[in-house]
Design a protein around this motif. Structure first.
Motif, short mmCIF file in Angstrom:
data_model
loop_
_atom_site.label_atom_id
_atom_site.label_comp_id
_atom_site.label_asym_id
_atom_site.label_seq_id
_atom_site.Cartn_x
_atom_site.Cartn_y
_atom_site.Cartn_z
N ARG A 1 0.83 -1.43 0.02
CA ARG A 1 0.28 -0.14 -0.03
C ARG A 1 0.60 0.89 -0.07
O ARG A 1 0.34 2.47 0.64
N ARG A 2 1.60 1.15 -0.39
CA ARG A 2 2.79 1.99 -0.53
C ARG A 2 2.52 3.37 -1.91
O ARG A 2 2.12 2.63 -2.77
N ILE A 3 2.93 4.55 -1.49
CA ILE A 3 2.39 5.52 -2.67
C ILE A 3 3.93 5.77 -3.19
O ILE A 3 4.40 6.55 -1.60
N GLU A 4 4.17 5.41 -3.50
CA GLU A 4 5.50 6.81 -4.32
C GLU A 4 4.50 8.16 -5.70
O GLU A 4 4.25 7.75 -6.24
N ALA B 1 7.86 14.85 -4.92
CA ALA B 1 8.44 13.97 -5.16
C ALA B 1 8.53 12.88 -3.90
O ALA B 1 8.52 14.57 -2.97
N VAL B 2 7.24 12.44 -3.70
CA VAL B 2 7.14 12.19 -1.65
C VAL B 2 7.00 10.45 -2.36
O VAL B 2 6.12 10.49 -2.85
N VAL B 3 7.44 9.88 -0.81
CA VAL B 3 6.53 8.51 -0.49
C VAL B 3 5.94 8.71 0.69
O VAL B 3 6.10 9.15 2.02
N ALA B 4 4.91 8.03 0.41
CA ALA B 4 4.05 7.33 2.02
C ALA B 4 4.04 6.35 2.39
O ALA B 4 3.80 5.97 1.09
N GLU B 5 4.55 6.07 3.27
CA GLU B 5 5.05 4.54 3.65
C GLU B 5 3.58 3.55 4.10
O GLU B 5 2.32 4.52 5.34
N ASP C 1 1.17 0.74 -5.09
CA ASP C 1 1.54 -0.52 -5.27
C ASP C 1 2.04 -1.22 -6.77
O ASP C 1 2.14 -1.99 -7.53
N GLY C 2 3.04 0.03 -6.69
CA GLY C 2 4.03 0.06 -7.81
C GLY C 2 3.19 -0.15 -9.40
O GLY C 2 3.79 0.27 -10.27
N ILE D 1 -0.99 5.17 -11.24
CA ILE D 1 -2.85 5.61 -11.50
C ILE D 1 -2.64 6.45 -11.86
O ILE D 1 -4.42 6.46 -13.03
N TYR D 2 -2.07 7.04 -13.34
CA TYR D 2 -2.26 7.88 -14.07
C TYR D 2 -2.25 6.88 -15.69
O TYR D 2 -2.19 7.53 -16.48
N ALA D 3 -1.37 5.64 -15.29
CA ALA D 3 -1.98 4.47 -16.60
C ALA D 3 -3.21 4.74 -17.58
O ALA D 3 -3.95 5.13 -17.12
N PRO D 4 -2.33 5.07 -18.79
CA PRO D 4 -3.98 4.84 -19.76
C PRO D 4 -5.49 4.25 -19.38
O PRO D 4 -6.83 4.66 -19.57
#
Ligand SMILES: Nc1ncnc2c1ncn2[C@@H]1O[C@H](COP(=O)(O)OP(=O)(O)OP(=O)(O)O)[C@@H](O)[C@H]1O
Ligand SMILES: [Mg+2]
Lengths: 268, 298
Positions: free
Chosen positions: A19-22, A40-44, A85-86, A89-92
């Motif tokens: 559930r990591r957000i990058e 750029a940021v990461v949410a663990e 999750d790798g 989310i902006y993929a087409p």
């Protein structure tokens, strides 16, 4: 416990690491106004990441980009990557509806649905998309309201419209509503900005509680709040990241002079 | 000591406010009186119309009036049941067409309408809104009546749809826009698809405001004469056939008012009472719902 329930329980307990957000190279615009620049940021997972910075620096815009709500604004645009999750989310081929179901959000201003009762508000998401029985909805509503620390206050007013609650109760109702759809990440935009100290404290306790299950991203104006609840802190200015690191470091020995100035109240 | 303090205070503050408020009060009263007079003057024509129509037409209202077909000219009795049925048929069919069309257009305009098509739809609605009703009637005569080879209730309903659709569209669009954006976002952020957000959050929140729009459109459609004349023609016999010529209350009033037969004049006035009552009930209900709605959205 039904099969679906069992799978859900399993999903809750295993694999929290996914559930990591990058966020990479994120730029966002409102028309011609650029609100975010190369963020750029990461949410663990199982941690609270707070975003601080002066009003208008782009905090809300940033978290709205993390669940694809930014594009709901007329003329708004985004470029860059947000990996969840790798997966970008902006993929087409990604459906924003699915992204929003998995990445929940609590807004800066409480927005309960005025036509729904307290009970229905808490399970609005389930009611609108799912096909749960009345009994099941009631049970889930109670569960969400308890989780949001609101149950005891509203258990005798479940049939009143959501808008009749106090501001702080409405905000917790919105938190319950976000929790009821069982997201994996919770984005909170100043959830305590309009609340008294007691309600604020309850929300902070709630956040501490939630982080055992969720990845929590918290926007706040309140330095003490960030210091109290956040594991990681991002400081932003004019749509750009100034500094990102463990909260203790940001608050005790920041690398950037501007961070120090802001933390100590010298500007902003 | 304390008496002096009270005296000073009494001499200063209230004295000052009294002298200020005296001239202000006079002005205020004059202003209020003139506003009241204006309001009264505006009410006067309506009151006069209602009174006059009642006096003229009340004698025509009896059971036959509502249940019988017209009597032969010169013979007593008879009614205009076919006009009531015709109006119900035409307006009913028009509602059936104008409400879905108007609602869909309004939803499109307020929830999706960003592009050129939206501007075009809005423009068309605007133009239709100010089109003289006889032009709409003539147009439907040309494209429907001529094509079908007959005047009909259906053609009348289509003509009314042309007039009612833009009213419903514009009024509903305005009401949907009053629904706060935060509510839409609240639902979308839960992973609710857009169309469900509209159906389950936006429309229920707009609620009775949409009824208001529909009622205003119905009130307008019900009283139209010219387009009905050109499309439904008129009818002396009771029929519910949608593809046969049909009568309507305003059309009957128009026809009877132009004859020299006095008994028909009375019936025309009677029809006017019914029409007026229906329009007033619709408008007042619409207003009542609109007020209640406003209180809820705030
Ligand atoms: N809907 C909008 N349309 C146009 N510009 C906007 C919109 N929302 C925000 N902005 C602009 O984008 C920038 C960032 O706004 P944002 O709401 O992200 O700030 P914020 O850090 O959340 O501020 P606050 O702490 O006051 O909530 C600001 O300059 C703002 O004026
Ligand atoms: Mg903000």
């Amino acid at each position: 416990m039904s099969g679906v329930e069992a799978v859900r329980q399993e999903a809750l307990t295993d694999d929290l690491g996914s559930r990591r957000i990058e966020v990479h190279d994120l730029n966002a615009w409102f028309g011609s106004l650029q609100a975010l620049r190369d963020v750029a940021v990461v949410a663990e997972p199982q941690a609270v990441t707070s975003i601080i910075g002066p009003s208008g620096c782009g905090k809300s815009t940033l978290i709205r980009c993390i669940n694809r709500m930014h594009e709901e604004v007329l003329g708004a645009r985004v470029s860059g990557k947000v990996l969840f999750d790798g997966q970008d989310i902006y993929a087409p081929d990604v459906d924003p509806v699915e992204v929003r179901r998995r990445i929940g959000m609590v807004f800066q201003r409480a927005n309960p649905f005025p036509t729904m009762s307290v009970l229905d508000n808490a399970v609005a998401g389930l009611k609108m998309v799912g096909r749960l029985s009345r009994g099941e909805l009631r049970r889930r509503s109670e569960q969400a309201l308890r989780q949001a620390g609101l149950w005891d206050e509203v258990k005798d007013r479940l049939d009143e419209p959501g808008g009749k609650l106090s501001g702080g109760q409405q905000q917790r109702l919105c938190i319950a509503r976000a929790l009821a759809v069982e997201p994996e990440v919770l984005l909170m935009d100043e959830p305590a900005s309009a609340l008294d100290p007691a309600s604020t404290l309850r929300i902070e306790e709630l956040i501490q509680d939630l982080k055992t299950q969720f990845t929590v991203v918290l926007v706040t104006h309140n330095m003490q709040q960030a210091a109290r609840v956040a594991d990681w802190t991002l400081f932003m200015l004019y749509g750009q990241v100034v500094e990102f690191g463990p909260t203790r470091k940001i608050f005790t020995s920041p690398d950037d002079k501007r961070t120090e100035d802001y933390i100590t109240g010298r500007f902003g | 000591m304390s008496g002096a303090a009270v005296a000073t205070a009494g001499a200063r503050a209230p004295g000052l406010s009294r002298s200020m408020s005296r001239s202000r009060r006079v002005k205020d009263r004059a202003f209020r009186a003139s506003l009241w007079a204006c309001g009264f003057l505006a009410l006067l024509p309506l009151a006069f119309i209602v009174w006059y129509v009642l006096v003229k037409g009340v004698s025509a209202l009896n059971l036959d009036f509502f249940t019988k077909e017209p009597a032969a000219p010169g013979e007593p009795g008879g009614g205009i049941v076919q006009s009531f049925v015709g109006t119900a048929l035409i307006v009913g069919m028009a509602i059936g067409m104008a409400v879905p069309l108007g609602m869909l257009a309004a939803i499109y305009l307020s929830e999706y309408g960003r592009g050129r098509l939206a501007s075009a739809v809005r423009f068309v609605a605007e133009i239709l809104l100010s089109t003289p009703s006889i032009v709409a009637g003539a147009f439907i005569w040309a494209v429907v009546v001529v094509a079908m080879g007959t005047f009909s209730a259906l053609a009348g309903a289509i003509a009314l749809t042309v007039l009612m659709w833009p009213i419903i569209t514009r009024a509903t669009e305005e009401i949907l826009r009053l629904v706060p954006q935060e509510l839409r976002e609240g639902a979308l952020a839960l992973g609710v698809p857009r169309w469900k957000t509209i159906a389950r959050v936006v429309i229920p929140t707009a609620g009775s405001g949409i009824f208001t729009a529909i009622m205003l459109a119905v009130a307008r459609g019900m009283g139209e004469t010219a387009p009905i004349l050109l499309t439904a023609l008129g009818q002396d016999f009771l029929t519910t056939n949608p593809v046969a010529p049909a009568d309507a209350v305003p059309l009957r009033i128009y026809n009877y008012a132009r004859t020299p037969v006095l008994s028909q004049h009375a019936i025309a006035w009677g029809g006017a009472i019914v029409l007026l009552a229906a329009v007033l009930v619709l408008s007042i209900t619409a207003r009542f719902l609109a007020n209640r709605q406003q209180r809820r959205i705030r």
